[in-house]
Write an enzyme that holds these catalytic residues in place. Structure first.
Site, PDB file in Angstrom:
ATOM      1  N   HIS A  40      -8.418  -4.709  -0.483  1.00 46.79           N
ATOM      2  CA  HIS A  40      -7.150  -4.056  -0.142  1.00 46.79           C
ATOM      3  C   HIS A  40      -6.440  -4.727   1.026  1.00 46.79           C
ATOM      4  CE1 HIS A  40      -4.349  -0.721  -0.447  1.00 46.79           C
ATOM      5  NE2 HIS A  40      -4.411  -0.536   0.861  1.00 46.79           N
TER       6      HIS A  40
ATOM      7  N   SER B 268       0.835  -1.196   0.000  1.00 45.44           N
ATOM      8  CA  SER B 268       0.000   0.000   0.000  1.00 45.44           C
ATOM      9  C   SER B 268       0.879   1.259   0.000  1.00 45.44           C
ATOM     10  CB  SER B 268      -0.949  -0.041   1.199  1.00 45.44           C
ATOM     11  OG  SER B 268      -1.901   0.990   1.139  1.00 45.44           O
TER      12      SER B 268
ATOM     13  N   ASP C 292     -10.064  -4.249  -5.091  1.00 43.84           N
ATOM     14  CA  ASP C 292      -9.482  -3.326  -4.113  1.00 43.84           C
ATOM     15  C   ASP C 292     -10.343  -2.069  -4.021  1.00 43.84           C
ATOM     16  OD1 ASP C 292      -7.829  -1.416  -2.734  1.00 43.84           O
ATOM     17  OD2 ASP C 292      -6.074  -2.628  -3.247  1.00 43.84           O
TER      18      ASP C 292
END
EC number: 3.1.2.22
Length: 329
Positions: free
Chosen positions: A305, A211, A276
């Site tokens: 995610h 991320s 996501d």
């Protein structure tokens, strides 16, 4: 955060003003978009804090501890006046520790110092002492080392790699405030600590970013060659996350990884969930297509995610990449 109002590309007009006008500079925009440091889930104690008469951790029921037993090189003293290799890690209940004291004893903690003069909390997890590779892991935006510690032990033991990680400035025990410039200084300090303290050479380091952690990972990989790079749910840039229709990088954009990925000369594995909800799948696809040394990516059908690690193909792809696809495997 302003009250909800008419929305544009997922943001209300009030939110747009708050985002870009208070003040309108990339570092502030980046901080508002990306950084969510949690309340620290751990403490790091130096030897003098653990001696006779020193206060103990909150309670035996609410904390676990590990002694950092590594012996660093003499030129790498502990920050804060502590002697080398002597800090101890204490986890709170919120860290959700999933292993025994034996595994926790394998976790080494210490402080480094960044070029921007922030104290950096670092962690080395000896999951596989005979392993060739060490992952330099840059974690996501809403966790700290205490929360990631159990995951590191499980991951490292399954893919046969040691794991080195650090907390961004303003996270965990690291000083300073989260910012884009600090992100880059933080990973530079972590890279240098891994190389000098543990003697790990670049050809044995795998950079792993998850991320927001893909941002410093790509930046470092664009400047240094290493064994490999793993980008887990990467983003193209900050504006492209907030405004999906953005087609170019503006001067006030933050985290422009899409403009750096073409400079990465190491093998790159991109991992992204097709569903996501935070960083759209299109970001992973674009990063993959722009990367000159990308290997077969892992698109996890149906994953969001925060749950890619729960899919069996996640570990399978990592094992295949590390054990069979790297030049010196």
């Amino acid at each position: 955060m302003p009250e909800p109002g008419p929305r544009m590309n997922g943001f209300s007009l009030g939110e747009l003003c708050w985002l870009f006008c208070c003040p309108p500079c990339p570092s502030r925009i980046a901080a508002k978009l990306a950084f969510l440091p949690p309340e620290p889930t751990y403490t790091v104690l130096a030897p003098e804090q653990r001696g006779p008469g020193a206060p103990a951790p909150a309670s035996a029921a609410s904390t676990s501890s590990a002694s950092a037993a590594a012996q660093p090189a003499p030129q790498q003293p502990e920050e804060g006046g502590a002697g080398p290799g002597a800090c101890s890690l204490h986890l709170s209940e919120r860290a959700d520790w999933q292993y025994s004291q034996r595994e926790l004893d394998a976790v080494e903690v210490f402080f480094s110092r960044t070029a921007r003069d922030n104290r950096l909390g670092c962690m080395f997890v000896r999951c596989a002492p005979s392993s060739r590779y060490t992952l330099l892991f840059s974690h996501g935006n809403a966790v700290d080392l205490g929360q990631m510690c159990s995951f590191y032990i499980g991951l490292g033991s399954r893919i046969n790699c040691n794991i080195f990680s650090y907390d961004y400035s303003g996270y965990g025990v690291s000083s300073g405030k989260p910012s884009e410039k600090n992100l880059y200084a933080d990973i530079d300090a972590a890279w240098q600590a891994l190389r000098t303290r543990y003697g790990v050479s670049p050809e044995n380091i795998i950079l792993y970013g998850q991320s927001i952690g893909t941002v410093p990972t790509v930046d470092l990989a664009s400047r240094y060659e290493c064994a490999a790079v793993i980008l887990h749910s990467p983003l193209m840039s900050g504006l492209r996350v907030a405004f999906p229709d953005t087609r170019k990088t503006y001067c006030f954009d933050a985290f422009p990884s899409i403009d750096k990925i073409s400079k990465v000369t190491s093998p790159v594995l991109v991992i992204h969930g097709t569903e996501d909800e935070v960083i759209d799948f299109s970001h992973g696809l674009a990063m993959y297509e722009r990367c000159p040394r990308a290997v077969e990516p892992l698109w996890v059908e149906g994953a969001g995610h925060n749950d890619i690690e729960l899919y069996a193909q996640y570990l399978e792809r990592l094992k295949q990449f590390i054990s069979h696809e790297l030049p010196n495997s």
